[in-house]
Design an enzyme around this catalytic site. Structure first.
Site, PDB file in Angstrom:
ATOM      1  N   ASP A   1     -18.982 -53.674  24.466  1.00 29.31           N
ATOM      2  CA  ASP A   1     -19.268 -53.286  23.081  1.00 29.31           C
ATOM      3  C   ASP A   1     -18.496 -51.997  22.824  1.00 29.31           C
ATOM      4  O   ASP A   1     -17.458 -51.776  23.440  1.00 29.31           O
ATOM      5  CB  ASP A   1     -20.785 -53.125  22.883  1.00 29.31           C
ATOM      6  CG  ASP A   1     -21.232 -53.384  21.450  1.00 29.31           C
ATOM      7  OD1 ASP A   1     -20.600 -52.826  20.540  1.00 29.31           O
ATOM      8  OD2 ASP A   1     -22.203 -54.127  21.228  1.00 29.31           O
TER       9      ASP A   1
ATOM     10  N   HIS B   1     -15.440 -52.979  21.674  1.00 31.33           N
ATOM     11  CA  HIS B   1     -15.432 -53.278  20.242  1.00 31.33           C
ATOM     12  C   HIS B   1     -14.777 -52.143  19.453  1.00 31.33           C
ATOM     13  O   HIS B   1     -14.314 -52.347  18.339  1.00 31.33           O
ATOM     14  CB  HIS B   1     -16.852 -53.521  19.732  1.00 31.33           C
ATOM     15  CG  HIS B   1     -17.419 -54.819  20.217  1.00 31.33           C
ATOM     16  ND1 HIS B   1     -18.653 -55.283  19.836  1.00 31.33           N
ATOM     17  CD2 HIS B   1     -16.922 -55.764  21.056  1.00 31.33           C
ATOM     18  CE1 HIS B   1     -18.886 -56.444  20.419  1.00 31.33           C
ATOM     19  NE2 HIS B   1     -17.850 -56.745  21.164  1.00 31.33           N
TER      20      HIS B   1
END
Length: 539
Positions: free
Chosen positions: A289, A323
């Site tokens: 992430d 991310h």
């Protein structure tokens, strides 16, 4: 000296203040005495539970006034470790500490996650209200996260998916592309129950016992701590976020490697949350992430707590999968300010520099200075500002429909970015500001970028883009929509559609373009019929 640049605005426009005074991030003071875990019965064979040995060693160290817990080479299985003041955990080369995958070893406690004060399982490495702590050495800390995390079928190969499902757990989702594996039925059902209990302000940990499997912890949770040092180890495979200092002061993180599987749900690398005086340097992140993320609480709860993340420096770091490389938001309701980022490299990251928020957050993000960022093969946007965050890949796009400004309206202003190289991205720069609260005072200078599309900017004011060198494959080089007050200067490159600049939106005004060769191929300027006369000034 353990220092970082102070956060002083310069009165010389967009220039960075190179004469900023230096502020010291205080390092922990830990007595020079060692306590070897083998002296307390620890066995490094990979299957002996060393929870009691760690507890005894830490207790003895604390009673002596602090010191260093030495973990030699070996594979050391343990339950959660609770740090106390004036203690350093030191893993020697060859040491691998693996945390138990038995959920009942992790008691439910009051903690913090995703901007809220919540009940979670205790973190594998846990500390609250302590001072002068450190985790050092060349060893590895493994959180056993595969036992806790849900996994999307779409992120595994068919053989990996079959192996995971055959290991136990439950699968939710009727269509194959939507299926998610959960470690248990209670983990699957726990999300809605946890949300209801939080909304009802239930803080009794006993009420959460039935959904323990859902309440996966962050691997390292440091709450209200002072003088923290993480230096040297690898932290990997966390159940949720990896490193999470919250409401802490004087935090130094350097020379660490942070690793999570690329598909790990909530597999953030580092979340600096409502902290002040933080230095992050010379570290490597490859996670599932956001990699290096700055936060400060979520919505009304974050605004009420009112603890900004401030005086933060990030430098000389490398990010692979994530991310976002360096990310601000989306939980930023307590404010984020006085941030310096420099000399970082992102390779294959979803988004490079990422700013995200949403209506309802409130809070102010300001005085952010970023320079010398080097990126390659960015999947989505090289630089992104999206204030319509919807927990999706890439950057969410908003509408032109304004809402009333209130304490729930997030504010982003005075953000300077310069000396950036991006060798490959979907979009060079993406801005989707709120119509009622545009992004204000963004400066992009000395940006060299290769991307499919160029600059797409809506709802910004007092924007400056200077010394841009862009090579794009489609569309206009720069598209400004509903922007007020923008200065474009020394723009290099050509629009694939023939346009250097496209202006749209009735509210667009005060656009100064210092380009005189608008008739050159690929460098025409297009003004939409709805744009008011005089909105564009050519010089």
């Amino acid at each position: 000296m353990n220092t970082y640049n102070a956060s002083l605005q310069t009165d010389k426009g967009t220039a960075f203040n190179t004469n900023e005074p230096k502020y010291e991030v205080q390092l922990p003071k830990i007595p020079a005495r060692d306590f070897r875990i083998t002296d307390y019965g620890a066995v490094g064979d990979g299957h002996t539970d060393n929870s009691e040995a760690f507890r005894l060693a830490i207790a003895a160290c604390a009673e002596a006034g602090g010191g260093r817990i030495v973990i030699p080479a070996g594979v050391w299985l343990t339950g959660p470790i609770v740090l106390r003041s004036s203690i350093e955990l030191h893993t020697q080369a060859g040491a691998l500490v693996t945390f138990s995958q038995a959920f009942d070893q992790y008691p439910l406690i009051a903690s913090s996650f995703e901007g809220w004060q919540v009940v979670r399982c205790q973190s594998p490495i846990d500390a609250e209200g302590v001072e002068d702590i450190a985790i050092t050495g060349e060893g590895i800390w493994d959180g056993g996260g595969q036992a806790w995390r849900p996994v999307k079928r779409s992120k595994l190969t068919p053989s990996q998916w079959r192996k995971l499902v055959s290991s136990g757990g439950v699968v939710a989702g009727a269509e194959e592309e939507d299926q998610i594996w959960w470690p248990s039925a209670s983990a699957l059902e726990g999300g809605s129950i946890a949300l209801r209990l939080h909304q009802e302000k239930v803080r009794d940990v006993a009420a959460y016992e039935g959904i323990r499997d859902f309440l996966r912890p962050n691997m390292v949770s440091l709450r209200r701590c002072k003088r923290v040092l993480l230096d040297g180890p690898t932290f990997q495979n966390s159940p949720a976020w990896n490193l999470h200092p919250w409401a802490s002061e004087h935090v130094t993180i350097r020379n660490v490697q942070v690793r999570n599987p690329w598909f790990s749900q909530n597999g953030d690398g580092l979340d600096i949350d409502s902290c002040r005086h933080v230095l992050v340097e010379q570290s490597v992140f490859d996670v599932g992430d956001d990699a290096i993320c700055l936060k400060s609480g979520k919505d009304a709860e974050g605004r009420e707590l009112g603890m900004p993340s401030e005086y933060i420096t990030v430098r000389d770091c490398t990010v692979y999968h994530g991310h976002g490389g360096v990310v601000i938001g989306s939980e930023m309701s307590g404010g984020i300010r006085h941030v310096r980022v420099s000399d970082c490299t992102f390779i294959g990251t979803d988004i490079g520099l990422r700013f995200k928020s949403a209506r309802g957050r409130g809070g102010v993000v300001e005085d952010i200075q970023i320079e010398r960022i080097y990126m390659k093969d960015i999947i989505w946007e090289g630089i992104s500002f999206s204030f319509f965050y919807a927990n999706q890949e890439g950057s969410a796009r908003g509408s032109d429909l304004a809402q009333e400004v209130s304490e729930e309206t997030p504010v982003f202003r005075d953000i300077h970015i310069r000396e950036v190289v991006c060798a490959g991205a979907e979009t060079a720069l993406f801005v989707s500001g709120l119509p009622e609260m545009p992004l204000e005072g963004l400066v992009i200078e000395d940006y060299k970028v290769q991307s499919r599309s160029g600059i797409q900017c809506s709802h910004a004011k007092h924007l400056r883009i200077a010394r841009l060198d862009a090579d794009i494959a489609e569309g206009s080089l720069i598209h400004l929509h509903q922007c007020k007050g923008a200065e474009l200067e020394a723009i290099g490159g050509h629009g694939a559609d023939g346009r250097l600049l496209t202006l749209t939106g009735r509210e667009t005004a005060g656009i100064v373009c210092r380009e005189g060769d608008d008739e050159t191929a690929g460098r025409q300027i297009s003004v939409g019929p709805e744009v008011r006369s005089g909105a564009l000034i050519r010089r």
